[in-house]
Design a protein around this motif. Structure first.
Motif, PDB file in Angstrom:
ATOM      1  N   SER A 112      56.129  30.411   7.352  1.00 40.48           N
ATOM      2  CA  SER A 112      56.659  31.504   8.164  1.00 40.48           C
ATOM      3  C   SER A 112      56.494  31.098   9.615  1.00 40.48           C
ATOM      4  CB  SER A 112      55.873  32.782   7.914  1.00 40.48           C
ATOM      5  OG  SER A 112      56.020  33.178   6.580  1.00 40.48           O
ATOM      6  N   PHE A 113      57.472  31.397  10.421  1.00 36.18           N
ATOM      7  CA  PHE A 113      57.399  31.008  11.830  1.00 36.18           C
ATOM      8  C   PHE A 113      56.538  31.990  12.608  1.00 36.18           C
ATOM      9  CE2 PHE A 113      60.184  27.897  10.729  1.00 36.18           C
ATOM     10  CZ  PHE A 113      61.456  28.295  10.395  1.00 36.18           C
ATOM     11  N   GLY A 114      55.864  31.477  13.613  1.00 33.29           N
ATOM     12  CA  GLY A 114      55.067  32.333  14.490  1.00 33.29           C
ATOM     13  C   GLY A 114      55.924  33.413  15.134  1.00 33.29           C
ATOM     14  N   ARG A 115      57.150  33.053  15.534  1.00 34.46           N
ATOM     15  CA  ARG A 115      58.114  34.066  15.975  1.00 34.46           C
ATOM     16  C   ARG A 115      59.500  33.655  15.507  1.00 34.46           C
ATOM     17  NH1 ARG A 115      59.033  31.243  21.322  1.00 34.46           N
ATOM     18  NH2 ARG A 115      56.996  30.315  21.604  1.00 34.46           N
ATOM     19  N   PRO A 116      60.425  34.601  15.444  1.00 34.48           N
ATOM     20  CA  PRO A 116      61.722  34.307  14.842  1.00 34.48           C
ATOM     21  C   PRO A 116      62.441  33.158  15.548  1.00 34.48           C
ATOM     22  CG  PRO A 116      61.541  36.632  15.428  1.00 34.48           C
ATOM     23  CD  PRO A 116      60.323  35.968  15.952  1.00 34.48           C
ATOM     24  N   PHE A 163      65.628  26.145   1.993  1.00 32.57           N
ATOM     25  CA  PHE A 163      65.970  27.561   2.130  1.00 32.57           C
ATOM     26  C   PHE A 163      65.635  28.055   3.530  1.00 32.57           C
ATOM     27  CE2 PHE A 163      61.510  27.859   0.926  1.00 32.57           C
ATOM     28  CZ  PHE A 163      61.040  28.859   1.759  1.00 32.57           C
ATOM     29  N   ILE A 164      66.415  29.037   3.964  1.00 30.68           N
ATOM     30  CA  ILE A 164      66.131  29.702   5.241  1.00 30.68           C
ATOM     31  C   ILE A 164      66.265  31.199   5.008  1.00 30.68           C
ATOM     32  CG2 ILE A 164      66.846  27.834   6.803  1.00 30.68           C
ATOM     33  CD1 ILE A 164      69.585  29.122   7.018  1.00 30.68           C
ATOM     34  N   THR A 165      65.445  31.971   5.672  1.00 30.85           N
ATOM     35  CA  THR A 165      65.527  33.414   5.436  1.00 30.85           C
ATOM     36  C   THR A 165      65.049  34.220   6.649  1.00 30.85           C
ATOM     37  OG1 THR A 165      64.846  35.213   3.967  1.00 30.85           O
ATOM     38  CG2 THR A 165      63.236  33.472   4.322  1.00 30.85           C
ATOM     39  N   THR A 166      65.624  35.395   6.788  1.00 33.76           N
ATOM     40  CA  THR A 166      65.151  36.339   7.799  1.00 33.76           C
ATOM     41  C   THR A 166      63.964  37.094   7.201  1.00 33.76           C
ATOM     42  OG1 THR A 166      66.768  37.897   6.949  1.00 33.76           O
ATOM     43  CG2 THR A 166      67.399  36.656   8.917  1.00 33.76           C
ATOM     44  N   SER A 167      63.332  37.959   7.994  1.00 33.02           N
ATOM     45  CA  SER A 167      62.142  38.652   7.486  1.00 33.02           C
ATOM     46  C   SER A 167      62.511  39.975   6.821  1.00 33.02           C
ATOM     47  CB  SER A 167      61.173  38.930   8.632  1.00 33.02           C
ATOM     48  OG  SER A 167      60.177  39.825   8.166  1.00 33.02           O
ATOM     49  N   ALA A 211      62.947  33.881   9.895  1.00 27.69           N
ATOM     50  CA  ALA A 211      61.494  34.070   9.908  1.00 27.69           C
ATOM     51  C   ALA A 211      60.769  33.016   9.081  1.00 27.69           C
ATOM     52  CB  ALA A 211      61.155  35.453   9.349  1.00 27.69           C
ATOM     53  N   LYS A 212      61.503  32.366   8.191  1.00 27.43           N
ATOM     54  CA  LYS A 212      60.843  31.429   7.301  1.00 27.43           C
ATOM     55  C   LYS A 212      61.844  30.395   6.817  1.00 27.43           C
ATOM     56  CE  LYS A 212      57.795  31.313   3.291  1.00 27.43           C
ATOM     57  NZ  LYS A 212      57.213  31.998   2.160  1.00 27.43           N
ATOM     58  N   ALA A 213      61.370  29.195   6.602  1.00 26.24           N
ATOM     59  CA  ALA A 213      62.220  28.152   6.043  1.00 26.24           C
ATOM     60  C   ALA A 213      61.343  27.215   5.239  1.00 26.24           C
ATOM     61  CB  ALA A 213      62.922  27.376   7.163  1.00 26.24           C
ATOM     62  N   GLY A 214      61.971  26.444   4.385  1.00 22.39           N
ATOM     63  CA  GLY A 214      61.166  25.522   3.586  1.00 22.39           C
ATOM     64  C   GLY A 214      61.995  24.405   2.992  1.00 22.39           C
ATOM     65  N   VAL A 215      61.293  23.362   2.623  1.00 25.84           N
ATOM     66  CA  VAL A 215      61.907  22.212   1.967  1.00 25.84           C
ATOM     67  C   VAL A 215      61.173  22.000   0.653  1.00 25.84           C
ATOM     68  CG1 VAL A 215      62.158  19.698   2.028  1.00 25.84           C
ATOM     69  CG2 VAL A 215      62.579  21.050   4.087  1.00 25.84           C
ATOM     70  N   MET A 216      61.923  21.781  -0.410  1.00 23.16           N
ATOM     71  CA  MET A 216      61.292  21.436  -1.680  1.00 23.16           C
ATOM     72  C   MET A 216      61.922  20.147  -2.185  1.00 23.16           C
ATOM     73  SD  MET A 216      60.439  23.986  -4.770  1.00 23.16           S
ATOM     74  CE  MET A 216      62.085  24.341  -5.318  1.00 23.16           C
TER      75      MET A 216
END
Ligand SMILES: [Mg+2]
Length: 449
Positions: free
Chosen positions: A271-275, A310-314, A360-365
């Motif tokens: 999760s990012f510290g800020r958007p 993936f990328i996503t808002t909060s 708000a969040k992103a990730g790599v798998m």
């Protein structure tokens, strides 16, 4: 009912007490005896508690704002999770514990099984071994542990629960079982008492949900569970629970994983510290995540066949427009090359990114993992295809890993991951993190006379 355990198998479960809190105390002894909690995910909630914090009623997973008042009222100390430190200290603890038995399975960051099959030993000697192990782990790493022995993994887990509870909650179990407990050597009557005293939900693999179902069926203690007919348990519940019953009877159904199946995915997300609003910010974050995942991949000596992003808002920011997407990019050939994996992650991002959202969040798998040693034979017909890993590339990657290990994460990185680290845009909120005492020269603790 008499429960006869065979003597031909013996497992130990070694577990670090309140592991994250104990590790923090190794480097800050002033925290000993004080209530300490460690917070995860942007300092949002409690993920570890010292015994003193447990005594104050702090719950696992409790949001920080709900227990924050204890800071002033009770001297509660809250720290941000320092996973670099915990991971390194875990490795040290596992190395010491592993030296006591021929085979070891590291089960989680703070737990391992040891297999003592074939080891010589008379009555009482395993408890001696357990005490020696505790002593050595404590002296060499500073981490207090509890050790449980049993003829099956499930019984070793249960013995560990008894050892831990006897230490932490005096009166819960006989005090001579504190810290080290061998269920295999106890007299039938004593063992039976212990099984009556222990709630069924404490059994490994039972947990709260099945525990509630069992309670509803009139099974409340471990002894009740042991007495069930295994075949009936399979029909009514599952094969898994049937195995649990057999294991509690001393019949070993679960063995150590000699060669653990290579893990199927490697995930790196945050999760990012800020958007983050711009594509550029996400490129940097995902490049960094892909590079970290690639490093883990190489450490496991695996290659990845696909990259998932993936990328996503909060979802917690109801006022924000919501958007979340993920995409998987298959690779032409499995690879462990950071540059290929980072490029794939960026390609995936470009496919799903939409401007105008507050991410708000992103990730790599990394997916479709396979051992590096499995080579796909291919004729060498001139120029290498994009995505292949000729020898010089794997050398380059080993060199990158070696430099980052020695000089700290991020000393060498793919350029697209670079700027974000400098700008700290996607660094999680960790306002109370302790230094990386054991993995960074700059953070090395200094002892003063
Ligand atoms: Mg533990």
């Amino acid at each position: 009912m008499s429960i006869q355990y065979g003597v031909w198998r013996m497992y130990a479960l070694v577990d670090g007490n309140n592991f994250y809190c104990s590790v923090e105390r190794v480097f800050r002894p002033s925290l000993t005896g004080r209530p300490v909690v460690v917070m995860g995910s942007n300092d949002g909630c409690v993920i570890a508690r010292s015994n003193e914090a447990k005594a104050l009623g702090v719950k696992m997973g409790e949001p920080w704002f709900q227990c924050r008042h204890l800071e002033k009222d009770q001297g509660l100390v809250a720290l941000s999770a320092n996973f670099t430190l915990y991971g390194d200290m875990s490795e040290r603890m596992m190395t010491v514990a592993g030296s006591f038995a021929p085979r070891q399975e590291v089960y989680s960051i703070d737990e391992c099984f040891l297999d003592f099959a074939g080891m010589p030993g008379g009555p009482g000697s395993l408890v001696e071994t357990g005490r020696a192990l505790r002593e050595k782990v404590l002296r060499w790493t500073g981490i207090p542990t509890c050790v449980g022995f049993g003829p099956t993994k499930t019984l070793a887990k249960l013995a560990n629960h008894i050892a831990k509870s006897a230490e932490r909650k005096p009166g819960s179990y006989p005090e001579q079982l504190a810290q080290v407990c061998n269920l295999g050597e106890l007299a039938d009557e004593v063992r039976r008492e212990l099984l009556v005293k222990t709630e069924v939900k404490e059994v490994w693999g039972v947990g709260p949900r099945i525990g509630a179902q069992l309670n509803a069926a009139g099974v409340s203690t471990v002894l009740d569970l042991v007495r069930l007919d295994p075949a009936a348990v399979r029909r009514r519940f599952s094969v898994v629970l049937e195995k649990t019953v057999l294991e509690l009877r001393g019949i070993s159904c679960l063995t150590l994983e000699d060669a653990p199946a290579s893990r199927q995915q490697i995930m790196c997300s945050r999760s990012f510290g800020r958007p983050v609003l711009e594509m550029e910010g996400l490129v940097e974050a995902l490049s960094d995540f892909a590079a970290r995942a690639a490093e883990k991949l190489r450490k496991q000596e695996n290659l990845a066949g696909a990259v998932h992003v993936f990328i996503t808002t909060s979802p917690f920011r109801k006022e924000d427009r919501q958007y979340s997407r993920s995409v998987t990019v298959p690779l032409v050939r499995p690879t462990g090359d950071t540059r290929v994996l980072v490029s794939a992650a960026i390609l995936a991002l470009r496919a799903v990114f939409k401007p105008g959202y507050r991410y708000a969040k992103a990730g790599v798998m990394l997916m479709e993992l396979q051992p590096e040693s499995v080579h796909q034979a291919e004729l060498d017909l001139g120029e290498p295809e994009p995505g292949t890993v000729p020898r010089d590339r794997s050398k380059l990657m080993s060199a990158v890993d070696a430099v980052n290990r020695r000089h700290g994460r991020g000393s060498l990185m793919v350029a697209s991951a670079g700027l974000a680290t400098a700008r700290r845009e996607f660094v999680p909120k960790q306002e109370r993190r302790t230094p990386h005492y054991t993995t960074s020269w700059d953070d090395m603790p200094v002892a003063r006379a």
